[in-house]
Structure formats: C-alpha cells, structure tokens
Motif scaffolding. Sequence first.
Motif, PDB file in Angstrom:
ATOM      1  N   SER A  17       0.828  -1.200   0.000  1.00  0.00           N
ATOM      2  CA  SER A  17       0.000   0.000   0.000  1.00  0.00           C
ATOM      3  C   SER A  17       0.862   1.250   0.000  1.00  0.00           C
ATOM      4  CB  SER A  17      -0.899   0.022   1.245  1.00  0.00           C
ATOM      5  OG  SER A  17      -1.787  -1.067   1.277  1.00  0.00           O
ATOM      6  N   LEU A  18       0.297   2.298  -0.539  1.00  0.00           N
ATOM      7  CA  LEU A  18       0.885   3.636  -0.472  1.00  0.00           C
ATOM      8  C   LEU A  18      -0.248   4.633  -0.319  1.00  0.00           C
ATOM      9  CD1 LEU A  18       3.563   3.734  -3.343  1.00  0.00           C
ATOM     10  CD2 LEU A  18       4.025   3.800  -0.893  1.00  0.00           C
ATOM     11  N   ARG A  19       0.050   5.758   0.304  1.00  0.00           N
ATOM     12  CA  ARG A  19      -0.911   6.858   0.343  1.00  0.00           C
ATOM     13  C   ARG A  19      -0.266   8.090  -0.264  1.00  0.00           C
ATOM     14  NH1 ARG A  19      -4.034  10.036   5.235  1.00  0.00           N
ATOM     15  NH2 ARG A  19      -1.945  10.921   5.562  1.00  0.00           N
ATOM     16  N   LEU A  20      -0.856   8.559  -1.339  1.00  0.00           N
ATOM     17  CA  LEU A  20      -0.403   9.787  -1.968  1.00  0.00           C
ATOM     18  C   LEU A  20      -1.142  10.970  -1.362  1.00  0.00           C
ATOM     19  CD1 LEU A  20      -0.331   8.743  -5.746  1.00  0.00           C
ATOM     20  CD2 LEU A  20       1.410   8.411  -3.975  1.00  0.00           C
ATOM     21  N   SER A  21      -0.423  12.068  -1.237  1.00  0.00           N
ATOM     22  CA  SER A  21      -1.017  13.312  -0.759  1.00  0.00           C
ATOM     23  C   SER A  21      -0.811  14.393  -1.799  1.00  0.00           C
ATOM     24  CB  SER A  21      -0.367  13.750   0.560  1.00  0.00           C
ATOM     25  OG  SER A  21      -0.567  12.791   1.563  1.00  0.00           O
ATOM     26  N   CYS A  22      -1.753  15.285  -1.874  1.00  0.00           N
ATOM     27  CA  CYS A  22      -1.664  16.434  -2.768  1.00  0.00           C
ATOM     28  C   CYS A  22      -2.018  17.665  -1.946  1.00  0.00           C
ATOM     29  CB  CYS A  22      -2.621  16.277  -3.940  1.00  0.00           C
ATOM     30  SG  CYS A  22      -2.729  17.728  -5.002  1.00  0.00           S
ATOM     31  N   LEU A  86      -1.621  -3.112  -4.311  1.00  0.00           N
ATOM     32  CA  LEU A  86      -0.981  -2.579  -5.517  1.00  0.00           C
ATOM     33  C   LEU A  86      -0.475  -3.699  -6.410  1.00  0.00           C
ATOM     34  CD1 LEU A  86       0.755   0.461  -3.901  1.00  0.00           C
ATOM     35  CD2 LEU A  86      -0.747   0.574  -5.890  1.00  0.00           C
ATOM     36  N   LYS A  87      -0.545  -3.427  -7.703  1.00  0.00           N
ATOM     37  CA  LYS A  87      -0.119  -4.368  -8.734  1.00  0.00           C
ATOM     38  C   LYS A  87       0.980  -3.734  -9.575  1.00  0.00           C
ATOM     39  CE  LYS A  87      -4.908  -5.986  -9.166  1.00  0.00           C
ATOM     40  NZ  LYS A  87      -6.052  -6.177 -10.110  1.00  0.00           N
ATOM     41  N   THR A 123       4.289  12.357  -8.966  1.00  0.00           N
ATOM     42  CA  THR A 123       5.096  11.554  -8.064  1.00  0.00           C
ATOM     43  C   THR A 123       5.143  10.129  -8.603  1.00  0.00           C
ATOM     44  OG1 THR A 123       5.429  10.895  -5.743  1.00  0.00           O
ATOM     45  CG2 THR A 123       3.151  11.000  -6.509  1.00  0.00           C
ATOM     46  N   GLN A 124       6.326   9.540  -8.600  1.00  0.00           N
ATOM     47  CA  GLN A 124       6.514   8.212  -9.181  1.00  0.00           C
ATOM     48  C   GLN A 124       6.061   7.125  -8.207  1.00  0.00           C
ATOM     49  OE1 GLN A 124       7.908   7.198 -12.338  1.00  0.00           O
ATOM     50  NE2 GLN A 124       7.116   5.212 -11.659  1.00  0.00           N
ATOM     51  N   VAL A 125       5.281   6.199  -8.724  1.00  0.00           N
ATOM     52  CA  VAL A 125       4.897   5.000  -7.980  1.00  0.00           C
ATOM     53  C   VAL A 125       5.396   3.794  -8.764  1.00  0.00           C
ATOM     54  CG1 VAL A 125       2.984   3.551  -7.207  1.00  0.00           C
ATOM     55  CG2 VAL A 125       2.890   6.038  -6.887  1.00  0.00           C
ATOM     56  N   THR A 126       6.196   2.969  -8.126  1.00  0.00           N
ATOM     57  CA  THR A 126       6.730   1.773  -8.765  1.00  0.00           C
ATOM     58  C   THR A 126       6.356   0.560  -7.930  1.00  0.00           C
ATOM     59  OG1 THR A 126       8.594   3.030  -9.663  1.00  0.00           O
ATOM     60  CG2 THR A 126       8.783   0.624  -9.638  1.00  0.00           C
ATOM     61  N   VAL A 127       5.694  -0.403  -8.571  1.00  0.00           N
ATOM     62  CA  VAL A 127       5.265  -1.615  -7.879  1.00  0.00           C
ATOM     63  C   VAL A 127       6.051  -2.784  -8.456  1.00  0.00           C
ATOM     64  CG1 VAL A 127       3.320  -3.060  -7.208  1.00  0.00           C
ATOM     65  CG2 VAL A 127       2.979  -0.603  -7.603  1.00  0.00           C
ATOM     66  N   SER A 128       6.820  -3.433  -7.621  1.00  0.00           N
ATOM     67  CA  SER A 128       7.629  -4.556  -8.079  1.00  0.00           C
ATOM     68  C   SER A 128       6.867  -5.864  -7.885  1.00  0.00           C
ATOM     69  CB  SER A 128       8.944  -4.596  -7.317  1.00  0.00           C
ATOM     70  OG  SER A 128       8.705  -4.815  -5.942  1.00  0.00           O
TER      71      SER A 128
END
Length: 129
Positions: A17-22, A86-87, A123-128
Amino acid sequence: QVQLVESGGGLVQAGGSLRLSCAASGRTFNRYAPGWFRQAPGKERELVAAISWSGTSTYYADSVKGRFTISRDNAKNTVYLQMNSLKPEDTAVYYCAAKGPISGNSGSVYYRMREYDYWGQGTQVTVSS
C-alpha cells in the motif's frame, strides 16, 4: 492561482500500500474538485479517481475500484489517494489535478484532462512483482 504538490510515491512490492497526498496552496481549496491521474511509460495519461468539491461524489477507474480510495481534508487543503493491493500495472507517475473554483453543482466530478485547471508535478509509484 493554485499550486499543487504531490508526495507519498515510492517503490513498493505487489500487494502493498501507499498513500499519496496532494497539498494545495495559494487559495482556499474547498471550492475545487480534484482528481488523480496517472501516466505509465508509453501510455496516455488516464484518470484514476476524482472527487467533487463537496466530497459527496467520487469516481474510480475500473482498474482501481475496490483498491484505491480518494478523499479530501479541506481544513488541510489536501487530497489523498489511498492505494491498496498494488499491482505492477499500477506503476506510473501519478498527478494531482484540480478544477475550480466551482460555483455550481457541488456534486460534480470531472473526467477529462482538459477540464482541469491546475496540475502538480507528479510523483513516481513503482510496484515490483
């Protein structure tokens, strides 16, 4: 003018999981309708989620329904995107955008890039896998 600054991106394993903020600055944000877009390499920018300025209406792309949640805290002039389960295909640059100020229907969400007036830098999101 409204300035939007995204944060919270990073590298995460599949299933995480991630939480993005703006964070919005420059004007009171409560009359603005924000959305989160993403753009993967070689692909067009797409709308992921959007919320009305009143917070009463939301939209999610089919690919993220049930996994992502958009919310807003007008007291903090901040919009969030909670991303769960996340995928690898969620890997992209995520952009916050806002339309406004809106004087009309408080329940409207906006779907097209050209409807949005302000954009963050992404903002970069990378899911491995």
